[in-house]
Design a protein around this motif. Structure first.
Motif, PDB file in Angstrom:
ATOM      1  N   LEU A 104       0.823  -1.202   0.000  1.00  0.00           N
ATOM      2  CA  LEU A 104       0.000   0.000   0.000  1.00  0.00           C
ATOM      3  C   LEU A 104       0.866   1.265   0.000  1.00  0.00           C
ATOM      4  N   GLN A 105       0.287   2.361  -0.425  1.00  0.00           N
ATOM      5  CA  GLN A 105       0.922   3.661  -0.445  1.00  0.00           C
ATOM      6  C   GLN A 105       0.071   4.622   0.373  1.00  0.00           C
ATOM      7  N   ILE A 106       0.672   5.738   0.805  1.00  0.00           N
ATOM      8  CA  ILE A 106      -0.044   6.653   1.685  1.00  0.00           C
ATOM      9  C   ILE A 106       0.027   8.066   1.131  1.00  0.00           C
ATOM     10  N   ASP A 107      -1.014   8.839   1.455  1.00  0.00           N
ATOM     11  CA  ASP A 107      -1.078  10.255   1.128  1.00  0.00           C
ATOM     12  C   ASP A 107      -1.352  11.027   2.412  1.00  0.00           C
ATOM     13  N   TYR A 108      -0.637  12.128   2.586  1.00  0.00           N
ATOM     14  CA  TYR A 108      -1.000  13.091   3.617  1.00  0.00           C
ATOM     15  C   TYR A 108      -1.936  14.088   2.946  1.00  0.00           C
ATOM     16  N   ALA A 109      -3.203  14.033   3.287  1.00  0.00           N
ATOM     17  CA  ALA A 109      -4.197  14.829   2.570  1.00  0.00           C
ATOM     18  C   ALA A 109      -5.021  15.643   3.555  1.00  0.00           C
ATOM     19  N   PRO A 110      -5.544  16.807   3.118  1.00  0.00           N
ATOM     20  CA  PRO A 110      -6.434  17.584   3.979  1.00  0.00           C
ATOM     21  C   PRO A 110      -7.809  16.931   4.050  1.00  0.00           C
ATOM     22  N   ALA A 111      -8.341  16.852   5.268  1.00  0.00           N
ATOM     23  CA  ALA A 111      -9.650  16.227   5.445  1.00  0.00           C
ATOM     24  C   ALA A 111     -10.784  17.164   5.091  1.00  0.00           C
ATOM     25  N   THR A 150      -1.013  17.990   1.859  1.00  0.00           N
ATOM     26  CA  THR A 150      -1.607  18.818   2.900  1.00  0.00           C
ATOM     27  C   THR A 150      -1.587  20.286   2.498  1.00  0.00           C
ATOM     28  N   MET A 151      -2.358  21.105   3.209  1.00  0.00           N
ATOM     29  CA  MET A 151      -2.485  22.505   2.880  1.00  0.00           C
ATOM     30  C   MET A 151      -1.137  23.223   2.960  1.00  0.00           C
ATOM     31  N   GLY A 152      -0.315  22.862   3.983  1.00  0.00           N
ATOM     32  CA  GLY A 152       0.997  23.498   4.107  1.00  0.00           C
ATOM     33  C   GLY A 152       1.895  23.179   2.940  1.00  0.00           C
ATOM     34  N   SER A 153       1.884  21.924   2.467  1.00  0.00           N
ATOM     35  CA  SER A 153       2.708  21.547   1.321  1.00  0.00           C
ATOM     36  C   SER A 153       2.248  22.268   0.063  1.00  0.00           C
ATOM     37  N   ILE A 154       0.923  22.406  -0.119  1.00  0.00           N
ATOM     38  CA  ILE A 154       0.406  23.119  -1.292  1.00  0.00           C
ATOM     39  C   ILE A 154       0.842  24.579  -1.275  1.00  0.00           C
ATOM     40  N   LEU A 155       0.768  25.219  -0.090  1.00  0.00           N
ATOM     41  CA  LEU A 155       1.175  26.616   0.001  1.00  0.00           C
ATOM     42  C   LEU A 155       2.673  26.776  -0.265  1.00  0.00           C
ATOM     43  N   ARG A 156       3.492  25.856   0.252  1.00  0.00           N
ATOM     44  CA  ARG A 156       4.929  25.936  -0.004  1.00  0.00           C
ATOM     45  C   ARG A 156       5.227  25.758  -1.490  1.00  0.00           C
ATOM     46  N   SER A 157       4.545  24.806  -2.125  1.00  0.00           N
ATOM     47  CA  SER A 157       4.780  24.595  -3.560  1.00  0.00           C
ATOM     48  C   SER A 157       4.355  25.819  -4.361  1.00  0.00           C
ATOM     49  N   ALA A 158       3.223  26.440  -3.957  1.00  0.00           N
ATOM     50  CA  ALA A 158       2.762  27.633  -4.671  1.00  0.00           C
ATOM     51  C   ALA A 158       3.765  28.773  -4.535  1.00  0.00           C
ATOM     52  N   SER A 159       4.341  28.937  -3.328  1.00  0.00           N
ATOM     53  CA  SER A 159       5.322  30.004  -3.139  1.00  0.00           C
ATOM     54  C   SER A 159       6.583  29.736  -3.954  1.00  0.00           C
ATOM     55  N   GLN A 160       7.028  28.481  -4.023  1.00  0.00           N
ATOM     56  CA  GLN A 160       8.213  28.160  -4.816  1.00  0.00           C
ATOM     57  C   GLN A 160       7.957  28.377  -6.301  1.00  0.00           C
TER      58      GLN A 160
END
Length: 342
Positions: A104-111, A150-160
């Motif tokens: 199996l694989q895992i995702d850290y996702a916003p609920a 997760t929301m933090g990862s999305i925001l970091r990617s958007a800033s980069q």
């Protein structure tokens, strides 16, 4: 009566002490047995561990674990592991893990939209069944099996992305693209105008157009049938069947001698008569200037022809001039014409 005595009951101090000791022993035995049972009883569910190189923002003890959108467990512990990794302990409901194994694989996702995180399980390519105490390694070459959404990862990617894309070079490229697009504006406007004109002038409904198209196919069928008849007529000619060599020889004369000779004749005529045609131009121009008003000239010519027709009717032996001459008082002309009669 002593304090431990009861009316109507014969009891003494020794019997009371014995009964109290027995009751305390029973309570102590029950408490000890319950504690022993609680310490030896294992918790419900399947306990596995995940060894990862990173943990998604907001993933804590008590975070929900989902599979196919259904909550199947929770995070029970997060502890540091060897070589800078982390170990996430999960307790899952094995009755809800349909089709999941150790691949199996895992995702850290916003609920939800508030940024609360969860762990989402995804099926892998296939492996061994999950067992209690299994440790799944998502480090090194297996780190790609973990996706942080997760929301933090999305925001970091958007800033980069914003820092790397929104550069002066990108602004110049956008300005150049805008200029190129503006250059195509007249062409687009012309296409839109042509399409609007076609749409506004197409008054016939589609059903009527298709109905009018039907006879065309009927005509095509008749044309094909006529073509087949012509081919059959040519094949059934008696001359082709009895004297094919003579027919081929005449066709060869027409195609090999007559048509090339005509082509050469017309070519020479075009070369020799080019000067003559140049001379006709001023002549035709002068004729056109002689008739500045063709409609008026045509009407006058028609009136003149009508008067000539009325003056020279047809007598059966050709047209004759319809005229009467009064010669009275002119004897020098009347006598010879009338033969001496008065």
């Amino acid at each position: 009566m002593p304090n431990y005595g009861m009316p109507g009951v014969a009891v003494d101090r020794k019997r009371a002490m014995t009964a109290g000791a027995v009751a305390l022993a029973l309570v102590a035995a029950v408490v000890a047995g319950w504690s022993l049972y609680s310490s030896q009883r294992s918790e419900d569910g399947l306990a596995i561990s995940l060894r990862t190189e990173q943990i998604g923002d907001g993933v804590l003890v008590g975070t929900d674990v989902r599979a196919n959108g259904v909550v199947v467990g929770k995070v029970t512990e997060i502890a540091p592991d060897q070589h800078g990794t982390q170990q996430i302990s999960l307790r899952l409901d094995d009755h809800k893990l349909f089709g999941f194994d150790d691949s199996l694989q895992i995702d850290y996702a916003p609920a939800n939209l508030f940024g609360i995180s969860e762990i989402e399980l995804r099926r892998g390519a296939g492996g061994s069944p999950l067992r209690a105490g299994t440790v799944l390694d998502f480090t090194g070459a297996h780190a790609a099996a973990v996706y942080d959404a997760t929301m933090g990862s999305i925001l970091r990617s958007a800033s980069q992305v914003g820092g790397s894309v929104l550069t002066p070079q990108m602004a110049s490229v956008i300005a150049q693209a805008a200029a190129d697009t503006q250059a195509f504006t007249p062409l687009v406007q012309a296409l839109i105008t042509a399409q609007r004109t076609i749409t506004n002038n197409q008054k016939m409904p589609m059903s009527e157009l298709l109905g009018n198209l039907g006879p065309a196919f009927d005509g095509g069928g008749r044309f094909a049938g006529a073509t087949v008849q012509v081919v059959d007529l040519i094949r059934s000619m008696q001359r082709l069947q009895t004297d094919r060599a003579t027919y081929d020889r005449k066709v060869a004369i027409v195609t090999g001698q007559l048509l090339p000779a005509l082509a050469n004749t017309f070519s020479q005529a075009g070369t020799q008569l080019s000067g003559t045609t140049d001379m006709l131009v001023p002549l035709l121009t002068a004729l056109a200037q002689m008739v500045p008003q063709p409609q008026q000239s045509g009407a006058e010519l028609q009136q003149l022809l009508q008067r000539l027709t009325a003056a020279m009717p047809d007598t059966g032996h050709g047209p004759a001039l319809n005229v009467e001459v009064d010669l009275q008082g002119v004897p020098a002309i009347a006598v010879p014409l009338l033969g001496g009669a008065r």
